[in-house]
Write an enzyme that holds these catalytic residues in place. Sequence first.
Site, short mmCIF file in Angstrom:
data_model
loop_
_atom_site.label_atom_id
_atom_site.label_comp_id
_atom_site.label_asym_id
_atom_site.label_seq_id
_atom_site.Cartn_x
_atom_site.Cartn_y
_atom_site.Cartn_z
N GLU A 169 0.72 -2.81 1.51
CA GLU A 169 2.07 -2.29 1.79
C GLU A 169 3.10 -3.42 1.71
O GLU A 169 4.03 -3.49 2.51
CB GLU A 169 2.11 -1.64 3.19
CG GLU A 169 1.10 -0.53 3.36
CD GLU A 169 1.17 0.14 4.73
OE1 GLU A 169 2.16 -0.06 5.45
OE2 GLU A 169 0.23 0.88 5.06
N ASP A 203 5.98 -5.84 1.51
CA ASP A 203 7.44 -5.98 1.36
C ASP A 203 7.85 -7.22 2.15
O ASP A 203 7.23 -7.57 3.15
CB ASP A 203 8.23 -4.73 1.77
CG ASP A 203 7.95 -4.21 3.16
OD1 ASP A 203 7.34 -4.92 3.99
OD2 ASP A 203 8.37 -3.07 3.45
N HIS A 230 3.73 -6.69 5.75
CA HIS A 230 5.18 -6.46 5.92
C HIS A 230 5.78 -7.74 6.51
O HIS A 230 5.53 -8.05 7.68
CB HIS A 230 5.42 -5.29 6.88
CG HIS A 230 4.97 -3.97 6.36
ND1 HIS A 230 5.57 -3.36 5.28
CD2 HIS A 230 3.98 -3.14 6.76
CE1 HIS A 230 4.98 -2.20 5.06
NE2 HIS A 230 4.00 -2.04 5.92
N GLU A 238 -4.45 1.10 11.37
CA GLU A 238 -3.75 0.53 12.54
C GLU A 238 -4.42 0.81 13.88
O GLU A 238 -3.76 1.22 14.83
CB GLU A 238 -2.29 1.01 12.54
CG GLU A 238 -1.56 0.63 11.28
CD GLU A 238 -0.13 1.14 11.21
OE1 GLU A 238 0.32 1.82 12.14
OE2 GLU A 238 0.55 0.84 10.21
N ASN A 251 -7.26 -0.43 7.30
CA ASN A 251 -5.93 -0.92 6.93
C ASN A 251 -5.12 -1.23 8.20
O ASN A 251 -5.10 -0.43 9.14
CB ASN A 251 -5.23 0.19 6.13
CG ASN A 251 -3.93 -0.25 5.49
OD1 ASN A 251 -3.89 -1.27 4.80
ND2 ASN A 251 -2.87 0.50 5.71
O1 9MR Z 1 7.31 4.06 4.96
C1 9MR Z 1 6.88 5.06 5.85
C2 9MR Z 1 8.06 5.78 6.46
O2 9MR Z 1 8.73 6.53 5.45
C3 9MR Z 1 7.60 6.71 7.57
O3 9MR Z 1 8.72 7.23 8.23
C4 9MR Z 1 6.72 5.97 8.53
C5 9MR Z 1 6.18 6.94 9.55
O4 9MR Z 1 5.14 6.44 10.26
O5 9MR Z 1 5.64 5.35 7.87
C6 9MR Z 1 6.05 4.39 6.93
O6 9MR Z 1 4.93 3.79 6.35
C7 9MR Z 1 4.10 3.04 7.24
C8 9MR Z 1 2.68 3.18 6.77
O7 9MR Z 1 2.32 4.53 6.69
C9 9MR Z 1 1.73 2.42 7.68
N1 9MR Z 1 2.12 1.07 7.85
C10 9MR Z 1 3.51 0.84 8.21
C11 9MR Z 1 4.43 1.54 7.21
C12 9MR Z 1 5.87 1.20 7.48
O8 9MR Z 1 6.27 1.68 8.72
#
Ligand code: 9MR
Length: 453
Positions: A271, A273, A242, A163, A205
Amino acid sequence: MKLTSRSVSPVAIVSTVAAAALGASLMLAANTPANAATTLGAAAAQSGRYFGTAIAAGRMNDSTYIGILNREFDMVTAENEMKMDATEPQQGRFSYGNADRILNHARNQGKRVRGHALAWHSQQPGWMQSMSGSSLRNAMLNHVTQVATYYRGKIYAWDVVNEAFADGSSGARRDSNLQRTGNDWIEAAFRAARAADPGAKLCYNDYNTDDWSHAKTQGVYRMVQDFKARGVPIDCVGFQSHFNAQSPVPSNYQTNLQNFANLGVDVQITELDIEGSGSSQASNYDRVTRACLAVTRCAGITVWGIRDTDSWRAYGTPLLFDGSGNKKAAYNSVLNALNAGGPGPGPTTTTTTNDPIPGGCTASVSLNSWDNGFVATVKVTAGSSALRGWQITTTLSSGTVTSSWNANRSGNSGTVNWTNVDFNGAVGAGQSTEFGFQGTGSGAGLNPSCTAS
Ligand code: 9MR
């Protein structure tokens, strides 16, 4: 046998009529013949792809959760446990308990692991958030090196940088403490990751990079193009994917994946969903799955959680299983799409990948020593499956390596790493190959360890 009209049986006539009447549902049946795979992982494997999920260490005692994981998925991502704040909570003090729990479970089940994520502006430990300049750059690189080294040989692909691009119309990098250390921080992270684990695929990513027309997508594309042109080690691009009503599956989603693949990298859906329910959600999942299958270098799909209730946005019921662990319509559409398959043999592998099989090889050493020197012969033995290649680590407590044969070497004192040469990487299950080296010192405590690649 060619049927004549006289040989058509009444049963055949009935089924022809039924086919005409049933139309679409029969087409669906055509995609799910009796020998179709019945799990996501097995269905994806038919075209050389994987189907993965993110999991949370905290849910691993839930038997429904683990049951679905074990049955359906053949790739695993730690949802939070390999992030910087989890693995280096205090500077220089690394903590792998929860990450190991996930990785060991996956590998013991014969599943591969995507590593997420080595460097990111978010989820930084507190000590890192307040750093800047060269001390931050060095701390970041040390983190990448330490974590990738710790998991060397065990990770299929790392999200090396996550990111790093800004949303909106700029197509530029996101401002962050890491970005302020200099624009080359991303390539520096990739180089450090390659040096630490040469067998892992290295991915960039991001989210909101699924639509080819978006400025952010174009910014990432130009970076990957530049990295490939300059030989920065990058193997893959991860598309988080997402989706919801505000951010739907783009009409050019497949084109987008293909355009990146054409740069000479694998593409991975990392990722996935999709908020929604019922047939509209199912058809969106179908589109994403088919897009991957249509792109030869789309290596696989990972969904971001197992049941709706496990999701980071549970309110959107975005996953393939409901809160009770039942398969949703979206599950069936993904499974059917995977069974319908796609062109080609799956992704072309241009770099060596880490072995998914735990305990894939072992190493032993025999020593011929004299006063202040030795010759070591290292025997590399494959485990229950054949090796495509191997990596050995040895430790010299004193002295240096002065010459070696039948292996590539990196370093000549302390920790020395070895990899197979062209002709001895392939080793049959249970078979052995040998390489050797000469050194000064006693050669005591070499303690070779083997990783399949
Ligand atoms: O799903 C993850 C969530 O449990 C955490 O609180 C969050 C913290 O940053 O991260 C979420 O996963 C993220 C991933 O690491 C990067 N891309 C976005 C995902 C969804 O927010």
